[in-house]
Design an enzyme around this catalytic site. Structure first.
Site, PDB file in Angstrom:
ATOM      1  CE  LYS A 259      34.059  22.302  -0.527  1.00 29.27           C
ATOM      2  NZ  LYS A 259      34.937  21.385  -1.417  1.00 29.27           N
TER       3      LYS A 259
ATOM      4  NE  ARG B 189      -1.987  -2.275   3.260  1.00 27.39           N
ATOM      5  CZ  ARG B 189      -2.492  -2.575   4.651  1.00 27.39           C
ATOM      6  NH1 ARG B 189      -3.660  -2.068   4.928  1.00 27.39           N
ATOM      7  NH2 ARG B 189      -1.816  -3.361   5.024  1.00 27.39           N
TER       8      ARG B 189
HETATM    9  C1  UD1 Z   1      -1.450  -6.422  11.565  1.00 29.23           C
HETATM   10  C2  UD1 Z   1      -2.480  -7.310  12.311  1.00 29.23           C
HETATM   11  C3  UD1 Z   1      -3.721  -6.455  12.851  1.00 29.23           C
HETATM   12  C4  UD1 Z   1      -3.317  -5.171  13.392  1.00 29.23           C
HETATM   13  C5  UD1 Z   1      -2.276  -4.495  12.586  1.00 29.23           C
HETATM   14  C6  UD1 Z   1      -1.552  -3.187  13.585  1.00 29.23           C
HETATM   15  C7  UD1 Z   1      -1.988  -9.627  11.664  1.00 29.23           C
HETATM   16  C8  UD1 Z   1      -2.694 -10.676  10.855  1.00 29.23           C
HETATM   17  N1  UD1 Z   1      -2.714  -8.354  11.511  1.00 29.23           N
HETATM   18  O1  UD1 Z   1      -2.319  -6.012  10.239  1.00 29.23           O
HETATM   19  O2  UD1 Z   1      -4.429  -7.395  13.587  1.00 29.23           O
HETATM   20  O3  UD1 Z   1      -4.377  -4.304  13.620  1.00 29.23           O
HETATM   21  O4  UD1 Z   1      -1.199  -5.190  12.083  1.00 29.23           O
HETATM   22  O5  UD1 Z   1      -0.792  -2.531  12.908  1.00 29.23           O
HETATM   23  O6  UD1 Z   1      -1.052  -9.513  12.270  1.00 29.23           O
HETATM   24  N2  UD1 Z   1       4.883  -8.846   8.030  1.00 29.23           N
HETATM   25  C9  UD1 Z   1       5.962  -9.952   7.989  1.00 29.23           C
HETATM   26  N3  UD1 Z   1       5.715 -11.113   6.997  1.00 29.23           N
HETATM   27  C10 UD1 Z   1       4.485 -11.266   6.798  1.00 29.23           C
HETATM   28  C11 UD1 Z   1       3.516 -10.356   6.855  1.00 29.23           C
HETATM   29  C12 UD1 Z   1       3.928  -9.148   7.381  1.00 29.23           C
HETATM   30  O7  UD1 Z   1       7.093  -9.602   8.394  1.00 29.23           O
HETATM   31  O8  UD1 Z   1       4.520 -12.462   5.804  1.00 29.23           O
HETATM   32  C13 UD1 Z   1       5.437  -7.698   8.820  1.00 29.23           C
HETATM   33  C14 UD1 Z   1       5.292  -6.611   8.120  1.00 29.23           C
HETATM   34  O9  UD1 Z   1       6.379  -6.216   7.526  1.00 29.23           O
HETATM   35  C15 UD1 Z   1       4.808  -5.553   9.410  1.00 29.23           C
HETATM   36  C16 UD1 Z   1       3.857  -6.213  10.107  1.00 29.23           C
HETATM   37  O10 UD1 Z   1       4.396  -7.963  10.058  1.00 29.23           O
HETATM   38  O11 UD1 Z   1       5.716  -4.781   9.760  1.00 29.23           O
HETATM   39  C17 UD1 Z   1       2.650  -6.283   9.929  1.00 29.23           C
HETATM   40  O12 UD1 Z   1       2.038  -6.857   8.799  1.00 29.23           O
HETATM   41  P1  UD1 Z   1       0.945  -6.032   7.984  1.00 29.23           P
HETATM   42  O13 UD1 Z   1       0.659  -6.696   6.660  1.00 29.23           O
HETATM   43  O14 UD1 Z   1       1.229  -4.524   7.734  1.00 29.23           O
HETATM   44  O15 UD1 Z   1      -0.351  -6.234   8.912  1.00 29.23           O
HETATM   45  P2  UD1 Z   1      -1.691  -5.402   8.980  1.00 29.23           P
HETATM   46  O16 UD1 Z   1      -2.678  -5.672   7.926  1.00 29.23           O
HETATM   47  O17 UD1 Z   1      -1.276  -4.071   9.155  1.00 29.23           O
HETATM   48 CA    CA Z   2       0.521  -2.761   9.229  1.00 32.56          CA
END
Ligand code: UD1
Ligand code: CA
Length: 448
Positions: free
Chosen positions: A342, A13
């Site tokens: 500089k 996003r």
């Molecule tokens: C996540 C939470 C959600 C919470 C929100 C808060 C889950 C399933 N959902 O959603 O409940 O309200 O954060 O901000 O956990 N990441 C990885 N590997 C992956 C996927 C994600 O390392 O395969 C990391 C991302 O880099 C990020 C974090 O985990 O830093 C959260 O991932 P993101 O996809 O942003 O989750 P949200 O949809 O925001």
């Molecule tokens: Ca997030």
């Protein structure tokens, strides 16, 4: 306690070619906000990287351990890729690399609740006005925690739940290790959700934070801009409390790493960034940008640009000056309009007030640099130094073809091109002698 930071996600996003967590908030990468906070709580910190891990690795300090999640199959899957890090006999705090403003205080409170209640997991939650995009905390009629449902998996009955999951949890190592393999990916995104571990555990505690800003996630550039604005407001508020006058907070941008001394006044349209330290009783701005610089007490910087400059007290800069990397201005120096400096030191009370370039130079105490003076420091191959002694008077429109030395008390005539050294106390003239032909104009044009 161990701390694991999840930061492997794509950050789709953000619509960026860089991994999300290297985008900067108030001058610091998102991931490093979290790493810095983690570092205050534990020496045992690891980060899970994945998408464009090489780029993310570059911004991380050396002391953090790195695990790679090859495919980004969800937050539970991310934790699985760091299984070796989790100790069954120790607590593990999970942080998200895109939730940058979480504070040490809140995390300590959470640890406290977790330990006192002997929980399997403690989840940090918040109540916010617009919960769109976040996982929602679902409770039964008595308010007991049931589960977290992701925004994309919500049905209408839960859409208005305003309590959200921060993505910050502390687990008992053993409880997490036992539950993780049981998580499936049967959901809207086909991902293994860490949130699905929670209903598998017996004793789930929640802690509601009273500062929702701390748990705001950055998923879009709009959210990044929003946090930037809030953070800026907090930084300025802190300065105001500490005795700094900020005339127009609306048009002033100051990063969280900046320090400003008492009774300094910051005028509108001023941007102060990075590791900048400003002393007391200064006047900064309007329309000034200062990056990674140091400014001593009682200095005045007007409509100017400073980058990696060191300015002592009682110095006047601008309007329209540019101090670049390696500029050192000692006490009482005055640098005026359209002057660029500089990699040069201007010793005490040097004045260079108009239209000048001083590069790769050292200028001694009390020397006056006339309007339009230029150090010709670059010969097409390399940079050469100019040395000018104390109490030298440099006439206007002088060029120093470096390398060149001018000793103390010398005087350089206006319009000179100085190609050779000038000894102490000498007059140097490097220009064509003036020729006067009396009556030449009338003879040429005929008498009128
Ligand atoms: C996540 C939470 C959600 C919470 C929100 C808060 C889950 C399933 N959902 O959603 O409940 O309200 O954060 O901000 O956990 N990441 C990885 N590997 C992956 C996927 C994600 O390392 O395969 C990391 C991302 O880099 C990020 C974090 O985990 O830093 C959260 O991932 P993101 O996809 O942003 O989750 P949200 O949809 O925001
Ligand atoms: Ca997030």
């Amino acid at each position: 306690m161990k701390i694991l930071i999840l930061a492997a996600g794509l950050g789709k996003r953000m619509n960026s070619k860089y991994p999300k967590v290297v985008h900067k908030l108030s001058g610091r990468e998102l991931i490093n906000w979290v790493v810095e906070t983690a570092g205050k709580l534990s020496n045992d910190v690891a980060v899970v990287l994945g998408h464009k891990a090489d780029i993310a690795k570059e911004v991380l300090p050396e002391w953090v351990e790195i695990f790679i999640q090859k495919e980004q199959l969800g937050t539970a899957h991310a934790v699985m890729s760091a299984l070796d890090f989790i100790d069954p006999d120790d607590d593990v705090l999970i942080l998200y690399g895109d939730v940058p403003l979480i504070s040490v205080g809140t995390l300590e409170k959470m640890m406290d609740v977790h330990r006192k209640r002997g929980a399997d997991v403690t989840v940090l939650t918040a109540i916010i006005d617009d919960p769109t995009g976040y996982g929602r905390v679902i409770r039964d009629e008595e308010g007991k925690f049931l589960r977290i449902i992701e925004d994309k998996d919500l049905d209408e009955s839960h859409r208005n739940v305003r309590e959200i999951n921060s993505g910050i949890y502390v687990f008992k190592g053993i409880s997490l290790l036992e539950a993780l393999p049981k998580v499936n990916n049967d959901n809207a995104q086909g991902e293994y959700y860490l949130t699905d571990v929670l209903p598998l555990l017996e004793n789930v505690e929640t802690l509601l934070t009273d500062d929702p800003v701390e748990i705001m996630g950055v998923n879009t550039r709009k959210q990044l801009a929003f946090l930037e604005k809030i953070l800026k407001e907090r930084v300025i508020e802190r300065l105001l409390e500490n005795g700094v006058t900020v005339i127009d907070p609306e048009t002033t941008y100051i990063q969280s790493t900046v320090k400003v001394g008492k009774d300094t006044v910051i005028y509108p349209m001023t941007f102060i960034e990075g590791h900048t330290i400003i002393g007391e009783d200064c006047e900064i701005g309007p329309m000034t940008r200062i990056v990674d610089s140091e400014i001593g007490d009682g200095s005045k910087i007007v409509r100017s640009e400073l980058y990696m400059a060191f300015v002592e007290g009682g110095v006047s800069v601008g309007p329209y000056s540019r101090l670049r990397e390696g500029s050192v201005l000692r006490k009482g120096v005055r640098v005026g309009n359209f002057v660029e400096v500089k990699k040069a030191t201007l010793e005490e009370k040097v004045a260079a007030q108009h239209l000048t370039y001083i590069g790769d130079a050292h200028i001694g105490k009390g020397t006056n640099v006339g309007a339009g003076t230029i150090t010709c420091n670059y010969d097409g191959f390399k940079k050469n130094p100019t040395f000018i002694g104390e109490n030298v008077f440099i006439g206007s429109d002088t060029e120093f073809v470096a390398p060149v030395r001018v000793e103390d008390d010398a005087l350089v005539g206006a319009g000179s091109i100085i190609t050779g050294d000038v000894p102490k106390g000498s007059l140097a003239l490097g220009r064509a002698r003036q020729v006067v032909k009396e009556g030449w104009v009338y003879r040429k044009r005929g008498k009128r």
